[in-house]
Design a protein around this motif. Structure first.
Motif, PDB file in Angstrom:
ATOM      1  N   SER A  85       0.839  -1.191   0.000  1.00 42.14           N
ATOM      2  CA  SER A  85       0.000   0.000   0.000  1.00 42.14           C
ATOM      3  C   SER A  85       0.874   1.241   0.000  1.00 42.14           C
ATOM      4  O   SER A  85       1.869   1.312   0.723  1.00 42.14           O
ATOM      5  CB  SER A  85      -0.890  -0.014   1.246  1.00 42.14           C
ATOM      6  OG  SER A  85      -1.634   1.171   1.336  1.00 42.14           O
ATOM      7  N   VAL A  86       0.493   2.222  -0.810  1.00 44.00           N
ATOM      8  CA  VAL A  86       1.204   3.496  -0.858  1.00 44.00           C
ATOM      9  C   VAL A  86       0.275   4.553  -0.272  1.00 44.00           C
ATOM     10  O   VAL A  86      -0.912   4.590  -0.585  1.00 44.00           O
ATOM     11  CB  VAL A  86       1.595   3.865  -2.309  1.00 44.00           C
ATOM     12  CG1 VAL A  86       2.253   5.228  -2.355  1.00 44.00           C
ATOM     13  CG2 VAL A  86       2.509   2.808  -2.899  1.00 44.00           C
ATOM     14  N   GLU A  87       0.840   5.415   0.582  1.00 39.03           N
ATOM     15  CA  GLU A  87       0.037   6.444   1.237  1.00 39.03           C
ATOM     16  C   GLU A  87       0.687   7.806   1.099  1.00 39.03           C
ATOM     17  O   GLU A  87       1.904   7.923   1.017  1.00 39.03           O
ATOM     18  CB  GLU A  87      -0.090   6.158   2.730  1.00 39.03           C
ATOM     19  CG  GLU A  87      -0.816   4.895   3.087  1.00 39.03           C
ATOM     20  CD  GLU A  87      -0.802   4.685   4.596  1.00 39.03           C
ATOM     21  OE1 GLU A  87      -1.427   5.510   5.296  1.00 39.03           O
ATOM     22  OE2 GLU A  87      -0.141   3.739   5.038  1.00 39.03           O
ATOM     23  N   ILE A  88      -0.157   8.830   1.081  1.00 41.53           N
ATOM     24  CA  ILE A  88       0.274  10.212   1.269  1.00 41.53           C
ATOM     25  C   ILE A  88      -0.481  10.660   2.520  1.00 41.53           C
ATOM     26  O   ILE A  88      -1.595  11.182   2.440  1.00 41.53           O
ATOM     27  CB  ILE A  88      -0.054  11.099   0.047  1.00 41.53           C
ATOM     28  CG1 ILE A  88       0.491  10.463  -1.232  1.00 41.53           C
ATOM     29  CG2 ILE A  88       0.513  12.503   0.246  1.00 41.53           C
ATOM     30  CD1 ILE A  88       0.126  11.198  -2.497  1.00 41.53           C
ATOM     31  N   PRO A  89       0.096  10.401   3.701  1.00 42.16           N
ATOM     32  CA  PRO A  89      -0.644  10.579   4.958  1.00 42.16           C
ATOM     33  C   PRO A  89      -1.201  11.984   5.178  1.00 42.16           C
ATOM     34  O   PRO A  89      -2.336  12.137   5.620  1.00 42.16           O
ATOM     35  CB  PRO A  89       0.387  10.234   6.035  1.00 42.16           C
ATOM     36  CG  PRO A  89       1.432   9.442   5.344  1.00 42.16           C
ATOM     37  CD  PRO A  89       1.441   9.904   3.931  1.00 42.16           C
ATOM     38  N   SER A  90      -0.435  13.019   4.854  1.00 42.74           N
ATOM     39  CA  SER A  90      -0.909  14.378   5.128  1.00 42.74           C
ATOM     40  C   SER A  90      -2.070  14.784   4.228  1.00 42.74           C
ATOM     41  O   SER A  90      -2.781  15.737   4.527  1.00 42.74           O
ATOM     42  CB  SER A  90       0.232  15.378   5.006  1.00 42.74           C
ATOM     43  OG  SER A  90       0.843  15.258   3.749  1.00 42.74           O
ATOM     44  N   LEU A  91      -2.288  14.069   3.129  1.00 39.52           N
ATOM     45  CA  LEU A  91      -3.445  14.330   2.274  1.00 39.52           C
ATOM     46  C   LEU A  91      -4.560  13.315   2.507  1.00 39.52           C
ATOM     47  O   LEU A  91      -5.620  13.398   1.902  1.00 39.52           O
ATOM     48  CB  LEU A  91      -3.030  14.295   0.791  1.00 39.52           C
ATOM     49  CG  LEU A  91      -2.063  15.386   0.341  1.00 39.52           C
ATOM     50  CD1 LEU A  91      -1.685  15.194  -1.122  1.00 39.52           C
ATOM     51  CD2 LEU A  91      -2.661  16.764   0.552  1.00 39.52           C
ATOM     52  N   GLY A  92      -4.297  12.312   3.363  1.00 40.17           N
ATOM     53  CA  GLY A  92      -5.298  11.299   3.669  1.00 40.17           C
ATOM     54  C   GLY A  92      -5.578  10.357   2.504  1.00 40.17           C
ATOM     55  O   GLY A  92      -6.681   9.841   2.375  1.00 40.17           O
ATOM     56  N   LEU A  93      -4.566  10.124   1.668  1.00 46.30           N
ATOM     57  CA  LEU A  93      -4.751   9.278   0.489  1.00 46.30           C
ATOM     58  C   LEU A  93      -3.995   7.964   0.626  1.00 46.30           C
ATOM     59  O   LEU A  93      -2.900   7.930   1.176  1.00 46.30           O
ATOM     60  CB  LEU A  93      -4.264  10.004  -0.768  1.00 46.30           C
ATOM     61  CG  LEU A  93      -4.981  11.305  -1.107  1.00 46.30           C
ATOM     62  CD1 LEU A  93      -4.290  11.994  -2.270  1.00 46.30           C
ATOM     63  CD2 LEU A  93      -6.432  11.024  -1.438  1.00 46.30           C
ATOM     64  N   SER A  94      -4.585   6.897   0.093  1.00 42.50           N
ATOM     65  CA  SER A  94      -3.972   5.579   0.116  1.00 42.50           C
ATOM     66  C   SER A  94      -4.394   4.828  -1.143  1.00 42.50           C
ATOM     67  O   SER A  94      -5.514   5.011  -1.631  1.00 42.50           O
ATOM     68  CB  SER A  94      -4.435   4.821   1.360  1.00 42.50           C
ATOM     69  OG  SER A  94      -3.924   3.517   1.342  1.00 42.50           O
ATOM     70  N   SER A  95      -3.476   4.005  -1.670  1.00 45.91           N
ATOM     71  CA  SER A  95      -3.781   3.234  -2.867  1.00 45.91           C
ATOM     72  C   SER A  95      -3.001   1.929  -2.842  1.00 45.91           C
ATOM     73  O   SER A  95      -1.827   1.922  -2.476  1.00 45.91           O
ATOM     74  CB  SER A  95      -3.419   4.038  -4.114  1.00 45.91           C
ATOM     75  OG  SER A  95      -3.667   3.289  -5.281  1.00 45.91           O
ATOM     76  N   PRO A  96      -3.621   0.816  -3.242  1.00 45.35           N
ATOM     77  CA  PRO A  96      -2.879  -0.445  -3.324  1.00 45.35           C
ATOM     78  C   PRO A  96      -1.894  -0.391  -4.496  1.00 45.35           C
ATOM     79  O   PRO A  96      -2.102   0.345  -5.464  1.00 45.35           O
ATOM     80  CB  PRO A  96      -3.964  -1.492  -3.558  1.00 45.35           C
ATOM     81  CG  PRO A  96      -5.092  -0.740  -4.166  1.00 45.35           C
ATOM     82  CD  PRO A  96      -5.018   0.653  -3.615  1.00 45.35           C
ATOM     83  N   ALA A 125       4.794  -5.073   8.062  1.00 45.64           N
ATOM     84  CA  ALA A 125       4.066  -3.840   8.376  1.00 45.64           C
ATOM     85  C   ALA A 125       5.003  -2.642   8.494  1.00 45.64           C
ATOM     86  O   ALA A 125       4.605  -1.594   8.989  1.00 45.64           O
ATOM     87  CB  ALA A 125       3.289  -4.022   9.672  1.00 45.64           C
ATOM     88  N   GLU A 126       6.207  -2.765   8.010  1.00 42.32           N
ATOM     89  CA  GLU A 126       7.181  -1.678   8.112  1.00 42.32           C
ATOM     90  C   GLU A 126       6.902  -0.616   7.050  1.00 42.32           C
ATOM     91  O   GLU A 126       6.830  -0.907   5.863  1.00 42.32           O
ATOM     92  CB  GLU A 126       8.599  -2.233   7.916  1.00 42.32           C
ATOM     93  CG  GLU A 126       9.663  -1.183   8.055  1.00 42.32           C
ATOM     94  CD  GLU A 126      11.048  -1.752   7.790  1.00 42.32           C
ATOM     95  OE1 GLU A 126      11.962  -0.953   7.578  1.00 42.32           O
ATOM     96  OE2 GLU A 126      11.196  -2.983   7.775  1.00 42.32           O
ATOM     97  N   ARG A 127       6.739   0.621   7.507  1.00 42.70           N
ATOM     98  CA  ARG A 127       6.518   1.746   6.589  1.00 42.70           C
ATOM     99  C   ARG A 127       7.869   2.283   6.134  1.00 42.70           C
ATOM    100  O   ARG A 127       8.742   2.537   6.943  1.00 42.70           O
ATOM    101  CB  ARG A 127       5.729   2.848   7.288  1.00 42.70           C
ATOM    102  CG  ARG A 127       4.317   2.439   7.601  1.00 42.70           C
ATOM    103  CD  ARG A 127       3.616   3.489   8.388  1.00 42.70           C
ATOM    104  NE  ARG A 127       3.556   4.729   7.619  1.00 42.70           N
ATOM    105  CZ  ARG A 127       2.602   5.627   7.721  1.00 42.70           C
ATOM    106  NH1 ARG A 127       1.635   5.431   8.565  1.00 42.70           N
ATOM    107  NH2 ARG A 127       2.616   6.704   6.997  1.00 42.70           N
ATOM    108  N   ARG A 128       8.007   2.439   4.811  1.00 39.21           N
ATOM    109  CA  ARG A 128       9.262   2.942   4.255  1.00 39.21           C
ATOM    110  C   ARG A 128       8.983   4.181   3.421  1.00 39.21           C
ATOM    111  O   ARG A 128       7.959   4.263   2.744  1.00 39.21           O
ATOM    112  CB  ARG A 128       9.897   1.890   3.354  1.00 39.21           C
ATOM    113  CG  ARG A 128      10.347   0.662   4.115  1.00 39.21           C
ATOM    114  CD  ARG A 128      10.812  -0.363   3.144  1.00 39.21           C
ATOM    115  NE  ARG A 128       9.704  -1.332   3.042  1.00 39.21           N
ATOM    116  CZ  ARG A 128       9.756  -2.461   2.405  1.00 39.21           C
ATOM    117  NH1 ARG A 128      10.830  -2.780   1.749  1.00 39.21           N
ATOM    118  NH2 ARG A 128       8.734  -3.273   2.388  1.00 39.21           N
TER     119      ARG A 128
END
Length: 139
Positions: A85-96, A125-128
């Motif tokens: 999963s890829v996220e842009i946390p500060s924009l609240g976006l996530s995509s597989p 579960a490691e975020r990179r």
């Protein structure tokens, strides 16, 4: 015998409804006559930009930085080497994402700033860090 008649009647009604629907048009789609009394022929108008914009590409292994102007629509693609999963946390976006299917985001950033992009593999579960989107002011 009654079943055949019912099916024949149903087919006739369905065919008639399809024929009437193909003839009818909404009022806004009907050709309007011009001053000479001849109907206007609709013409296609070209899109403002006929050339599609290329997406802003990231490679999650490299932790790259890319720039985009505030108020400018952008498409981000993040390529990965394993499912997750890829996220842009500060924009609240996530995509597989998967190796053959990059994560894809359609953005219209309004505020300048730095936006971190993070990748979480499905195996752990490691975020990179996967990159950084830098939104610059529109002026």
């Amino acid at each position: 015998m009654h079943l055949r008649r019912a099916l024949l009647l149903f087919a006739i009604v369905l065919g008639t409804a399809a024929f009437v629907a193909s003839l009818s048009q909404p009022a806004e789609e009907r050709p309007q006559p011009n001053r000479s009394g001849e109907p206007r022929v609709p013409t296609a108008t070209p899109a403002p930009s006929s050339r599609p914009k290329r997406p802003i590409s990231f490679d999650a292994r490299r932790d790259e930085s890319r720039r985009v102007r505030a108020g400018q629509a952008a498409t981000l693609e993040v390529a990965v080497t394993e499912p997750g999963s890829v996220e842009i946390p500060s924009l609240g976006l996530s995509s597989p994402a998967a190796p053959l299917t990059p994560a894809r985001f359609e953005l219209f950033p309004a505020e300048p700033g730095d936006y971190e992009i993070v990748f979480t593999a499905a195996a752990d579960a490691e975020r990179r860090p996967a990159g950084r989107l830098v939104v610059t002011s529109a002026g």
